[in-house]
Structures are given as structure tokens and as C-alpha cells.
Design a protein around this motif. Sequence first.
Motif, PDB file in Angstrom:
ATOM      1  N   ARG A   1      65.763  42.355  14.428  1.00  0.00           N
ATOM      2  CA  ARG A   1      64.320  42.109  14.383  1.00  0.00           C
ATOM      3  C   ARG A   1      63.902  41.025  15.363  1.00  0.00           C
ATOM      4  O   ARG A   1      62.716  40.878  15.674  1.00  0.00           O
TER       5      ARG A   1
ATOM      6  N   ASP B   1      59.901  37.727  17.956  1.00  0.00           N
ATOM      7  CA  ASP B   1      60.312  38.958  17.297  1.00  0.00           C
ATOM      8  C   ASP B   1      60.624  40.027  18.343  1.00  0.00           C
ATOM      9  O   ASP B   1      60.555  39.774  19.555  1.00  0.00           O
TER      10      ASP B   1
ATOM     11  N   SER C   1      66.418  39.306   8.118  1.00  0.00           N
ATOM     12  CA  SER C   1      66.700  40.732   8.340  1.00  0.00           C
ATOM     13  C   SER C   1      68.129  40.925   8.836  1.00  0.00           C
ATOM     14  O   SER C   1      68.394  41.785   9.681  1.00  0.00           O
TER      15      SER C   1
END
Length: 473
Positions: free
Chosen positions: A158, A174, A323
Motif C-alpha cells: 500500500r 501511499d 497493511s
Amino acid sequence: MALIVKNNMDSVNALKELSKNEKSRNKELQKAATGEKINGAGDGASEYAISEKMRVQVKSLDQDDRNAQNGISIFNVAAGAVDSTIDILRTMKEKAIDAANDSNSDADRAIIQKTINEAISQIDENALVSYNGITMLDGSFNSAVVEGGTYTHLTNERLSSETTKDTPLIELKDRTGNSLEIRTQDRVVLSWVKDGETITKEIQPLDFVTTERNPEYWSHNAAWRRAHPEVKPYNEVTKPYTLDLIIADYAGDDLEVVDGSEKGYSYVGTDQYGEEVRTAGGENAITVKAKNPGIDGQIAGFTIAVYDTDGKVLKSATNALDSFVETIAAQNSSEDNALVFQIGTKANQALKAGFRDMRSTALGLRSSTDANQVLSVSTQADANAAINVIDSALQKALDLQTKIGAQTSRLEYTSSNLIMSSENTQAAESVIRDADMAKVQTAYARDSILTQAAQAMLAQSNQNSSSVLSLLQ
């Protein structure tokens, strides 16, 4: 014609034809009784050899099909146990999410913990499922795992593909290139679960003070240094935290950061076969790796949360950082103990099926050294960490279930193919060996008539020789 008595050739010829017709009739009778035109090598040596090989092939194919059906039964038993484990893990996640909510008191969480404990015990029961004495899900029939075992690898795709382990937290972006807007004064909370125990660390602020050599001081001699006491040998420097430095400082005994860019491609680590694993997206990604291999060194879950100075969760930053998904699971070193299903007529025409360990220790839900130490939801922080642990355990169970389903499907196709091959081979053998009963009956009737005629002619030829006696009276 001469009248002789010593050699009655008419009788000899009639006897010869009678014997030939009787042999032919007997063969046709045997064909009619067995339904086969080839009853021995004498009826056709090459045809007999070919058909016998085909019969062996048919029996072998039929046994292969029975083996495939037994394999399907084994897979169905294993799949049922894994299904049950998946259902339990779903319930456990529901309970962990409930425990993470502060509407529950510590007493409420203690009750939820009891439910979690029982669920984990049932997962161990599921792993002991067996077929004909074969216990499939306790790791006894695992595929080969490299010497030393594998390390837990948790990869984050991510974050920006340009992220390296030396990228400061406050500069993180990101995948789409947007800043995570992390500030130096924010607070980062790390949580991971090892050996059934939840470990939590807090870091604030996101920079630290260290010392560095002062090049000006070290570039001069001792006399210059004495003349300039204001120049210090070391300077204090404030540096921003990177993910690598946070892991090293706060989780260095258990974790380390693997940066795929060091190898020039999307490198994650090596799997149980010693082969390189790369990211699913094919781009560089940050991976957190367990320091120690095998189940004992397993990191069951890794959580990162970012809070501002008011204690509010920074959602975009937390969603991106929290993540880390397991890309390589921790397994103990093992020989290749996979089950072998012989599904071919030749040696080593087989399907191998390995069942990974599905006990609670292998799923990261229980300590491998202390059976009483299980995944905790006793506090809000523990419950949050437990959610990621359960997700990781679910992924392991789903991976195995998918593998079992694929192998079951393959065996079903194999069974259908074996049945068809057996039928086709039997049909080919029938063409060579089976008798046409209409032709056999026709030939039998013909040989029976010829035999009777030969018998009559033999009697007549014997009668003809007796006429010589009238000359001797």
C-alpha cells in the motif's frame, strides 16, 4: 480298382477328415462357451499377447481409479476439518472486533477471552482429523521445507513503490503518491504477536537525537584542537525515524525490515522450497521479516497505528501502514512427507499432496512453548492486534482449503479420464479377442454336419473293405 485289405486308404482319409472336423468343431464349441475367439496363444500368438497386455492395462486403470477415489475421500475429510477451522476463525474475528470496542469492560473481555480459548482448543481438535489412521493436518504430511525452516514475511504493497527502508516516516506516501501526512509530533504504536504474546511499543516523537563525528574537529591536529576548545569531536544531530530504525530500536529482537529495492526487483524472501518470492504487483515493497525461523520465531501479526497529538487515529496513514500481509509463512524444517496417490499405470505417475500444519501453534494462536499462553483479547490494544493475527490465520486456512479444492478437482478429472481410458482399452481388447457369436454358431453347425458326414463315410469305407471276404470263401 484293386481290392486290398491291408491299407484301407478310403477309411484313412475319412478318419483324417473326421478328426479335422471334430477339432474344428471343438474349437468353435470352446469359442461359443467362452465368448472369445482367442482362448490361447495357439489361436493367434500376437493377438493373444496384445490382448493380455490390454487386460493388464484395464485392471491397472481400474485400480488407479480406485486410488483416485480414495484420494478424493481423504481430501474431503481434510477439507471438512479446514472448513470447520475457517468457521471458528470467523467467529474469533467477530469476538476480537467486539473486544476491541471500549463499550466492553475488562470483565466483558475476560468472558470473550474464554470463548477465544475454547475456539483455539477446537482448532487443535480439527487438526487431528484422520482417515484410516492418517492424521492429516498436524504437520505430519507436510511438503518439504528448506533446512532451517522459513521465516515469517509480512509485505506492505500500500506504500509507494519508491519507498525504501530508509525513507523517513514523515515522508511516506501511499501507492498513488499521496503523502500520508505524518508529522514529527505524531505517535506511532507498534504491536506484534509472538509465541502467543502480544507486544506493544509506542514511539513519540518520530525523531531522535544522536551523535555524529564532527569532521572539522577530526581534520586538524591536536594543537589546533587545543586552540579551539569550542569545536567538539561529536555533534548532536536530530534525525527522523524510518521504519527500519523503529523496528531496529523497538522490535529488533523479533523483527527486521527487508527492502526489495536492494536486489533491484520486487524481492520479498525465499519460500519453503528455497525459491525467491516476489510481490504480487511486481513492484518494490517493504517487507517485515521475523528474526528467527520456524514456528518458534513466527510473528503471527504486525500492526502499525498512527495517532495525532490529540490521540485521534490518522486514518489514511494507519490504513497504509497497517497493511502488512503475510507473504511467506513460518514453517519448521521438514522432509518431504507429502501423501502420494498412485494414479497412473507406470511407476511414479502419482499426485503428491502435502497438508501444512493447521494446529493453533502453527496459526500463531498459541505459544509453541507454553500451551496456556494463547492469543489475548483481554485489553483493547490486545484485541486490535488479535484482529490481524486472526486474519493471517484465516489466510493460511484459506490457502490450504484452496489447495485441497484444486487437488480434489484434479483427482475428479483424473478419475473420469481413467474410467474413459479403461473403457476404450477394454473396447480395443474386445475387438481383438471377443468372438462374433453368429459366426461361431454358423461355423459350429457346419463342423457338426461335416463331422457327421465324415463319420458316415468312415463307416461306409469300412463296409467296402469287408466285400473282399466274399472272394476268400
